[in-house]
Design a protein around this motif. Structure first.
Motif, mmCIF file in Angstrom:
data_model
loop_
_atom_site.group_PDB
_atom_site.id
_atom_site.type_symbol
_atom_site.label_atom_id
_atom_site.label_comp_id
_atom_site.label_asym_id
_atom_site.label_seq_id
_atom_site.Cartn_x
_atom_site.Cartn_y
_atom_site.Cartn_z
ATOM 1 N N TRP A 141 -4.934 3.775 14.477
ATOM 2 C CA TRP A 141 -3.495 3.750 14.211
ATOM 3 C C TRP A 141 -3.160 4.615 13.003
ATOM 4 O O TRP A 141 -3.998 4.844 12.130
ATOM 5 C CB TRP A 141 -3.003 2.337 13.870
ATOM 6 C CG TRP A 141 -3.376 1.248 14.800
ATOM 7 C CD1 TRP A 141 -3.729 1.362 16.115
ATOM 8 C CD2 TRP A 141 -3.439 -0.152 14.480
ATOM 9 N NE1 TRP A 141 -3.998 0.123 16.639
ATOM 10 C CE2 TRP A 141 -3.825 -0.819 15.658
ATOM 11 C CE3 TRP A 141 -3.189 -0.902 13.346
ATOM 12 C CZ2 TRP A 141 -3.982 -2.207 15.714
ATOM 13 C CZ3 TRP A 141 -3.339 -2.277 13.385
ATOM 14 C CH2 TRP A 141 -3.729 -2.920 14.564
ATOM 15 N N THR A 142 -1.888 5.037 12.971
ATOM 16 C CA THR A 142 -1.351 5.708 11.781
ATOM 17 C C THR A 142 -0.047 5.030 11.407
ATOM 18 O O THR A 142 0.762 4.698 12.283
ATOM 19 C CB THR A 142 -1.104 7.202 12.072
ATOM 20 O OG1 THR A 142 -2.372 7.851 12.220
ATOM 21 C CG2 THR A 142 -0.347 7.881 10.940
ATOM 22 N N THR A 143 0.155 4.814 10.112
ATOM 23 C CA THR A 143 1.449 4.317 9.660
ATOM 24 C C THR A 143 2.187 5.439 8.957
ATOM 25 O O THR A 143 1.586 6.241 8.240
ATOM 26 C CB THR A 143 1.303 3.088 8.742
ATOM 27 O OG1 THR A 143 2.591 2.605 8.431
ATOM 28 C CG2 THR A 143 0.593 3.424 7.448
ATOM 29 N N GLY A 199 -7.702 9.239 6.814
ATOM 30 C CA GLY A 199 -6.957 10.234 6.053
ATOM 31 C C GLY A 199 -5.604 9.723 5.637
ATOM 32 O O GLY A 199 -5.292 8.529 5.789
ATOM 33 N N ILE A 248 -1.272 11.311 4.557
ATOM 34 C CA ILE A 248 -0.319 12.432 4.508
ATOM 35 C C ILE A 248 0.740 12.117 3.462
ATOM 36 O O ILE A 248 1.210 10.972 3.377
ATOM 37 C CB ILE A 248 0.375 12.621 5.872
ATOM 38 C CG1 ILE A 248 -0.646 12.950 6.968
ATOM 39 C CG2 ILE A 248 1.431 13.717 5.799
ATOM 40 C CD1 ILE A 248 -0.103 12.792 8.381
ATOM 41 N N ASN A 282 1.133 4.022 -2.984
ATOM 42 C CA ASN A 282 0.725 5.416 -2.763
ATOM 43 C C ASN A 282 1.889 6.388 -2.911
ATOM 44 O O ASN A 282 1.681 7.534 -3.333
ATOM 45 C CB ASN A 282 0.062 5.563 -1.394
ATOM 46 C CG ASN A 282 -1.340 5.002 -1.405
ATOM 47 O OD1 ASN A 282 -2.188 5.471 -2.147
ATOM 48 N ND2 ASN A 282 -1.568 3.963 -0.628
ATOM 49 N N PRO A 291 -11.574 1.972 9.942
ATOM 50 C CA PRO A 291 -11.701 2.584 8.627
ATOM 51 C C PRO A 291 -10.678 3.693 8.438
ATOM 52 O O PRO A 291 -10.220 4.289 9.416
ATOM 53 C CB PRO A 291 -13.117 3.164 8.657
ATOM 54 C CG PRO A 291 -13.384 3.435 10.096
ATOM 55 C CD PRO A 291 -12.677 2.355 10.847
ATOM 56 N N GLY A 317 -6.462 -1.266 13.373
ATOM 57 C CA GLY A 317 -6.627 0.150 13.707
ATOM 58 C C GLY A 317 -6.427 1.087 12.533
ATOM 59 O O GLY A 317 -6.600 2.297 12.659
ATOM 60 N N LEU A 318 -6.041 0.534 11.385
ATOM 61 C CA LEU A 318 -5.920 1.372 10.176
ATOM 62 C C LEU A 318 -7.236 1.429 9.421
ATOM 63 O O LEU A 318 -7.334 2.062 8.371
ATOM 64 C CB LEU A 318 -4.812 0.834 9.268
ATOM 65 C CG LEU A 318 -3.405 0.956 9.829
ATOM 66 C CD1 LEU A 318 -2.401 0.176 8.993
ATOM 67 C CD2 LEU A 318 -2.983 2.421 9.913
ATOM 68 N N VAL A 368 4.128 1.736 12.486
ATOM 69 C CA VAL A 368 2.703 1.896 12.797
ATOM 70 C C VAL A 368 2.601 2.365 14.246
ATOM 71 O O VAL A 368 3.237 1.772 15.132
ATOM 72 C CB VAL A 368 1.927 0.568 12.626
ATOM 73 C CG1 VAL A 368 0.446 0.770 12.938
ATOM 74 C CG2 VAL A 368 2.098 0.006 11.226
ATOM 75 N N VAL A 385 0.851 -1.208 0.000
ATOM 76 C CA VAL A 385 0.000 0.000 0.000
ATOM 77 C C VAL A 385 0.884 1.255 0.000
ATOM 78 O O VAL A 385 0.650 2.205 -0.755
ATOM 79 C CB VAL A 385 -0.926 -0.003 1.236
ATOM 80 C CG1 VAL A 385 -1.515 1.376 1.502
ATOM 81 C CG2 VAL A 385 -2.048 -1.024 1.061
ATOM 82 N N PHE A 397 4.963 8.823 3.109
ATOM 83 C CA PHE A 397 3.519 8.660 2.966
ATOM 84 C C PHE A 397 2.973 8.093 4.269
ATOM 85 O O PHE A 397 3.571 7.198 4.865
ATOM 86 C CB PHE A 397 3.186 7.712 1.799
ATOM 87 C CG PHE A 397 1.726 7.360 1.748
ATOM 88 C CD1 PHE A 397 0.818 8.242 1.182
ATOM 89 C CD2 PHE A 397 1.241 6.174 2.305
ATOM 90 C CE1 PHE A 397 -0.538 7.959 1.164
ATOM 91 C CE2 PHE A 397 -0.107 5.883 2.290
ATOM 92 C CZ PHE A 397 -0.993 6.773 1.720
ATOM 93 N N SER A 398 1.840 8.621 4.693
ATOM 94 C CA SER A 398 1.178 8.126 5.911
ATOM 95 C C SER A 398 -0.258 7.769 5.622
ATOM 96 O O SER A 398 -0.929 8.479 4.868
ATOM 97 C CB SER A 398 1.141 9.203 6.991
ATOM 98 O OG SER A 398 2.401 9.432 7.473
ATOM 99 N N MET A 399 -0.695 6.716 6.244
ATOM 100 C CA MET A 399 -2.094 6.320 6.158
ATOM 101 C C MET A 399 -2.676 6.434 7.568
ATOM 102 O O MET A 399 -2.125 5.870 8.520
ATOM 103 C CB MET A 399 -2.152 4.874 5.673
ATOM 104 C CG MET A 399 -3.510 4.348 5.352
ATOM 105 S SD MET A 399 -3.315 2.612 4.934
ATOM 106 C CE MET A 399 -4.755 2.364 3.939
ATOM 107 N N ILE A 400 -3.765 7.182 7.698
ATOM 108 C CA ILE A 400 -4.342 7.437 9.017
ATOM 109 C C ILE A 400 -5.613 6.605 9.175
ATOM 110 O O ILE A 400 -6.562 6.769 8.410
ATOM 111 C CB ILE A 400 -4.684 8.931 9.172
ATOM 112 C CG1 ILE A 400 -3.448 9.796 8.905
ATOM 113 C CG2 ILE A 400 -5.265 9.213 10.551
ATOM 114 C CD1 ILE A 400 -3.783 11.233 8.559
ATOM 115 N N GLY A 401 -5.595 5.721 10.145
ATOM 116 C CA GLY A 401 -6.782 4.916 10.407
ATOM 117 C C GLY A 401 -7.487 5.392 11.667
ATOM 118 O O GLY A 401 -7.067 6.370 12.296
#
Lengths: 110, 111, 118
Positions: B84-86, C72, C74, B51, C69, C66-67, B95, B47, B77-81
């Protein structure tokens, strides 16, 4: 009607989905839950392709990219292709992707 | 180059991982009790690579269109859930729990 | 105060904007012109659609992921960072502003927005 796509060589599954991704009907070698997943994937992927085509159009300032006519993803032994709200799972070693796409295009206008 | 043990010291770190330029998981570390696993991290790596590629295309296109420099090359790149955020950069990622995450520290650690 | 005004007033924020998930409307506050804000909306919407799908797929491979749904994403560049939550985007000049501050405000204001319109 879409069942007739199974008569095309190499087509293993065909599904139709609504504009919100909901599964309408499907035929072939997957169970209904798997077909619903395939339909949702095709719906999401269609929107991603539309988004990328919009950007390509914007950045290149060229006409012709949008609206996208469909998409094909080739895996090692399986391909997925879609036009409009139809998606097919295809064995590419037995299929002509051109023929499958043409048949889907025709059916999507019915 | 970042190392996984160092990344795991970031606040709220649940997992640290390294992946190939194609997105295949190479190494990972998980915190105790984390419900992440190698399969999920491998997918997450793909992913992030996907991205980052899209963002690179966007950065290139944006800079060409507007003349504004400073978006390319993409440096993370960050994915915000929901919880959690990666955060990823290059071939490493972490993560973190949202409630504890320090994004700036994560980007610095990954740089 | 609207979220766009609040974000646009933060140090280092170049522009904050909002786009409809359908892709037919956008609004913004800050230092962009109409065309740039339209283009930014197209780009951010496209990535939001992708990330939304990817988060759904990820959730199949990890319990209580936890990712999911997705809320957002960055993208960080050498000088500028783009932070997107729900359907709001924020362009930040990181040498003058703080990503953590922007993230926290967006999280407070936008995390509870349902994603059923995506």
């Amino acid at each position: 009607m879409i069942k007739r796509l199974l008569a095309v060589d190499g087509v293993l599954v065909v599904c139709q989905f609504r504009d919100d991704g909901a599964f309408i009907e499907g035929f072939g070698m997957l169970d209904e839950e798997q077909m619903a997943s395939l339909a949702m994937f095709a719906h999401d992927y269609k929107r991603i392709v539309q988004g990328n085509a919009d950007q390509l159009s914007m950045f290149t300032q060229m006409k012709g990219w949008t609206p996208p006519g469909g998409w094909v993803v080739h895996g090692q032994s399986m391909s997925v292709c879609s036009i409009a709200n139809l998606v097919c799972l295809v064995n590419p070693s037995e299929a002509s992707i051109t023929e499958v796409m043409q048949e889907m295009k025709e059916l999507s206008t019915w | 180059m970042p190392n996984l043990d160092q990344l795991m010291t970031l606040p709220g770190a649940l997992a640290a991982f390294e992946f190939s330029d194609k997105g295949e998981l190479l190494n990972s570390k998980l915190s105790e009790g984390s419900n992440l696993n190698e399969t999920a991290l491998d997918l997450l790596s793909h992913v992030c690579v996907a991205n980052t590629s899209i963002a690179t295309m966007q950065a290139r296109g944006w800079e060409n269109m507007t003349g504004d420099q400073g978006f390319y090359p993409v440096q993370g790149f960050s994915m915000i859930g929901l919880d959690w955020t990666t955060v990823t950069h290059g071939q490493f990622g972490v993560v973190m729990e949202n409630d504890k995450a320090d994004l700036e520290a994560a980007y610095s650690a990954l740089a | 105060m609207s979220i766009l005004s609040e974000l646009a007033d933060l140090p280092g924020v170049i522009c904050a904007g909002e786009y409809s998930y359908r892709g037919d409307r956008f609004s913004y506050k800050g230092h962009m012109n109409d065309e740039q804000a339209r283009q930014a909306s197209i780009m951010c919407r496209a990535t939001t659609m992708s990330v939304h799908m990817q988060s759904g797929i990820l959730s199949n491979f990890c319990d209580q992921c936890g990712l999911f749904p997705n809320k957002g994403w960055i993208v960080k560049g050498p000088q500028f960072t783009v932070c997107v939550m729900a359907n709001v985007f924020c362009f930040i000049n990181e040498s003058e502003g703080s990503l953590n501050q922007v993230f926290e405000i967006m999280r407070e204001r936008l995390f509870e927005i349902p994603d059923d319109l995506v």
